[in-house]
Design an enzyme around this catalytic site. Sequence first.
Site, PDB file in Angstrom:
ATOM      1  CD  GLU A 198      -3.179  -1.028   2.025  1.00  0.00           C
ATOM      2  OE1 GLU A 198      -3.031  -0.430   2.792  1.00  0.00           O
ATOM      3  OE2 GLU A 198      -3.901  -1.894   1.980  1.00  0.00           O
ATOM      4  CD  GLU A 321      -3.441  -5.968   3.167  1.00  0.00           C
ATOM      5  OE1 GLU A 321      -4.225  -5.263   3.489  1.00  0.00           O
ATOM      6  OE2 GLU A 321      -2.101  -5.696   3.269  1.00  0.00           O
TER       7      GLU A 321
HETATM    8  O1  AHR Z   1      -5.102  -6.013   6.995  1.00  0.00           O
HETATM    9  C1  AHR Z   1      -5.156  -4.808   7.577  1.00  0.00           C
HETATM   10  C2  AHR Z   1      -4.434  -3.571   6.944  1.00  0.00           C
HETATM   11  O2  AHR Z   1      -5.288  -3.229   5.845  1.00  0.00           O
HETATM   12  C3  AHR Z   1      -3.061  -3.855   6.134  1.00  0.00           C
HETATM   13  O3  AHR Z   1      -1.932  -3.626   7.078  1.00  0.00           O
HETATM   14  C4  AHR Z   1      -3.032  -2.658   5.333  1.00  0.00           C
HETATM   15  O4  AHR Z   1      -2.443  -3.297   4.064  1.00  0.00           O
HETATM   16  C5  AHR Z   1      -4.481  -2.664   5.087  1.00  0.00           C
HETATM   17  O5  AHR Z   1      -4.773  -1.148   4.853  1.00  0.00           O
END
Ligand code: AHR
Length: 517
Positions: A198, A321
């Site tokens: 991110e 994710e």
């Molecule tokens: O999964 C929780 C968080 O969500 C992670 O650390 C981040 O990459 C995303 O914003």
Amino acid sequence: MNKTYYFNWTSFLIGFLVIFSANAQTNQLIVNTDQSGPVISRHIYGHFAEHLGRNIYGGIWVGPDSDIPNEDGYRLDVMNAIKALEIPNLRWPGGCFADEYHWTDGIGDPKERPMMINTHWGGVVEDNSFGTHEFLNFTKKIGAEPYITGNVGSGSVEEMSKWIEYINFDGVSPMANLRKKNGQEEPWNIKYWGVGNENWGCGGNMTAEYYANEYKRYATYARDYGANKLYKIAGGANSFDYNWTEVLMKNIPLDMMDGLSIHYYTVTGTWQNKTSATDFDKATYLVTLKKAARLEELIVRHGAIMDQYDPEKKVGIIFDEWGTWFDVEPGTNPGFLYQQNTLRDAFVAAMSLNIFNNHADRVHMANLAQTVNVLQAIILTDDKDMILTPTYHVFDLYKPHKDALLLSHHLTSEDVSIGNETMKALNVSSSKSADGTVNISIANINPDKKIDLDVLLRGMDPKSVTAKIITAPEINSYNSFEKKEVVKTAEFKDFKLSKESLNISVPAKSIIMVRVK
Ligand code: AHR
């Protein structure tokens, strides 16, 4: 005059029949068993374990001195449950944590390792007792491939390059020697590496153009050692940021990047009020599922941009994710992201996995967020106790799809409408295993209505069928530490096989895996 009257009457009849048949819609699934598509990579069934809340500490790792039964510090119940799921890969150490993690803090004698504050997640002390060796020994024990995310936000090219040398180099070098001194003679030969996380946000607040340049610097010094060819994953877009994908695809040569990550969370309300994981009505349930279904749109739209630069689909979309994100359970640390998991989460998992499968030509990997005690977890723990969530059971149910050939299908499904939302009631994917077994996963998201589904198996002479089902009394049923098996998998027999076709009575709010031989 007479002729005109006769003609109108016929049109009326035809119109009536069309409307009538539309209302009495047949739900039909045609599976082309003789037209297989790409392999559904088992890596679509990957998971993610960040240093966040009680995911690593208390979830996976309790340390060798704990009175919780463990093997070399890994809690046995959790480790065995993950092993049984045969997960293909595990992403670590973050998430946002990855971009403030310095790997050298997590090697050597645990007593000597420096402590730090996990500023992203709860401000707790991180003692670094779970580091590179502990992670890689864990993935070995559970039989999963490690996927490591390097630190771009607050790290350096040198730091990531040396981490790869420490882990993968089989020879004499400062980092390989250090690894050996720390007890690991052989290199681990790890393939999957993420270049930051991110980076548009917690990974450095970069622009796409800046990150694309940084990516190339990091990727240049991320070396292949011996026969181990790295699979390098660029930090991708925040959900619907198509410009990010465009800029990266345009600026990063195809031979420098194997995967492009996208993160997408199903947030039912707003980021400020994400709503309860367990307390919701049917209208909210459908809002959640409608939002989860937007994964399809993301694949199509990011994929269309990628196709312009990479028509052969060499670069994979990596959903490293994904999953539901609700308000934390009342009374728990807001920084620990601990939420319960209901039958609704099982539907989000089932639909998402169906969507990934159906786009296996471009989606090469996905990692559910996150493994234990965090967000859409597959396992929850409470001190010595452990439960498997409905989401765990979906991953178990879908096992036959892993590395099977995707089969094309055509689905005609009735709608389900609740409140302001309408969507298709059925959601499907189908595949063919190496032994010829056809696997069909079907989700009927209608909370109230059983659906009769005619399945036509084109090009197959089916001999036998077995099926399993996940359902529960309510859409917000969940497994608790008091009642651990409210949502679980059972045998399913409500189907009829005849010649080329199979009729299945798909119960309301159920997920089924049908296996046809
Ligand atoms: O999964 C929780 C968080 O969500 C992670 O650390 C981040 O990459 C995303 O914003």
